[in-house]
Structure formats: structure tokens, C-alpha cells
Write a protein that holds these residues in place. Structure first.
Motif, short mmCIF file in Angstrom:
data_model
loop_
_atom_site.label_atom_id
_atom_site.label_comp_id
_atom_site.label_asym_id
_atom_site.label_seq_id
_atom_site.Cartn_x
_atom_site.Cartn_y
_atom_site.Cartn_z
N PHE A 31 0.94 -1.06 -0.17
CA PHE A 31 -0.27 -0.02 0.10
C PHE A 31 1.03 1.33 -0.16
O PHE A 31 0.37 1.78 -1.21
CB PHE A 31 -0.97 -0.41 1.07
CG PHE A 31 -1.92 1.35 1.39
CD1 PHE A 31 -3.29 1.65 0.61
CD2 PHE A 31 -1.00 2.02 2.41
CE1 PHE A 31 -3.80 2.60 0.79
CE2 PHE A 31 -2.25 3.16 2.57
CZ PHE A 31 -3.08 3.54 1.98
N LEU A 32 1.87 0.59 0.57
CA LEU A 32 3.22 2.47 1.11
C LEU A 32 3.98 2.67 -0.28
O LEU A 32 3.97 3.59 0.17
CB LEU A 32 3.68 2.52 2.18
CG LEU A 32 2.57 2.33 3.79
CD1 LEU A 32 4.15 1.97 4.88
CD2 LEU A 32 2.42 3.82 3.64
N PHE A 33 3.82 1.85 -0.85
CA PHE A 33 5.05 1.99 -1.32
C PHE A 33 4.61 1.43 -3.37
O PHE A 33 4.68 2.77 -4.33
CB PHE A 33 6.35 0.69 -1.74
CG PHE A 33 7.27 1.19 -0.45
CD1 PHE A 33 7.83 2.24 -0.39
CD2 PHE A 33 7.30 0.22 0.28
CE1 PHE A 33 8.67 2.33 0.29
CE2 PHE A 33 8.04 0.44 1.94
CZ PHE A 33 8.88 1.71 1.61
N GLY A 34 3.82 0.74 -2.83
CA GLY A 34 2.30 1.48 -4.50
C GLY A 34 1.76 1.82 -4.78
O GLY A 34 1.95 2.66 -6.21
N GLY A 35 0.84 2.00 -3.50
CA GLY A 35 -0.29 2.51 -3.95
C GLY A 35 0.49 4.88 -3.88
O GLY A 35 0.08 5.01 -4.77
N VAL A 36 0.41 4.88 -2.57
CA VAL A 36 1.15 6.28 -2.56
C VAL A 36 2.01 6.49 -3.75
O VAL A 36 1.53 7.65 -4.15
CB VAL A 36 1.25 6.21 -1.09
CG1 VAL A 36 1.82 7.37 -0.81
CG2 VAL A 36 0.40 5.48 -0.04
N LEU A 37 3.36 6.04 -3.26
CA LEU A 37 4.30 5.86 -4.19
C LEU A 37 3.98 5.91 -5.66
O LEU A 37 4.45 6.97 -6.99
CB LEU A 37 5.32 6.24 -4.34
CG LEU A 37 6.26 5.43 -3.26
CD1 LEU A 37 7.34 4.94 -2.97
CD2 LEU A 37 6.27 6.88 -2.95
#
Length: 93
Positions: A31-37
Motif C-alpha cells: 500500500f505504501l510503496f505501490g499505492g502512495v508512490l
């Protein structure tokens, strides 16, 4: 003390819960790396954000299921091997 047998269902539950916890951690990282970034670098429509959010839901479930199955298989194989070899010796004080 020698562990001669492991209850298959008990081991499977522990492996499933442990794997689900790792799945939650992996889902949060996705979520942090794939979604937000992904949304920061031009993701149109927030597809990366939604996919990242879905990872938080699906990864613990899938990790838990496969952890349960893997734990049951490992405990079963341990019981077979312990029948031939005699089990794992543990020293306690």
C-alpha cells in the motif's frame, strides 16, 4: 525432553496466524510503496491507491490460508520423520 509428535491442527493454526501477520505487514508495504508512490508519479484515477488498499485486505487472507496449509503439511511430515528418527531433543533447565 523429546518432541515425538506435533498436533497437526494446532501447528497449522499457529503457522496460519503467523503468516497472516506477515501478510498484513506485506500488504501495508505494498500500500505504501505501490499505492502512495504510484499516485505521486502520475497514476491516473488512483488505481495504484486502490490496488494498494486491496493488498492490505487480500494479502493477510492469502498468507493466512497458505500458512495454514503449509503448517499442516510441515507438522505432518515432522510426525512421519519423528516416527523414524525419534523426534527433536530439547534441553531445559
Amino acid at each position: 525432553m523429546i518432541i515425538k509428535r506435533i498436533d497437526v491442527l494446532s501447528a497449522a493454526k499457529i503457522f496460519g496466524i503467523t503468516a497472516a501477520a506477515f501478510g498484513l505487514l506485506a500488504g501495508i508495504l505494498v500500500f505504501l510503496f505501490g499505492g502512495v508512490l504510484g499516485s505521486l508519479f502520475g497514476d491516473a484515477g488512483g488505481v495504484g491507491f486502490v490496488g494498494g488498499f486491496m493488498a492490505i485486505i487480500t494479502m493477510p487472507i492469502m498468507y493466512g490460508i497458505f500458512g495454514f496449509i503449509g503448517g499442516a503439511i510441515q507438522a505432518f511430515i515432522y510426525n512421519l520423520a519423528a516416527g523414524f528418527i525419534g523426534g527433536v531433543r530439547i534441553e531445559t533447565e
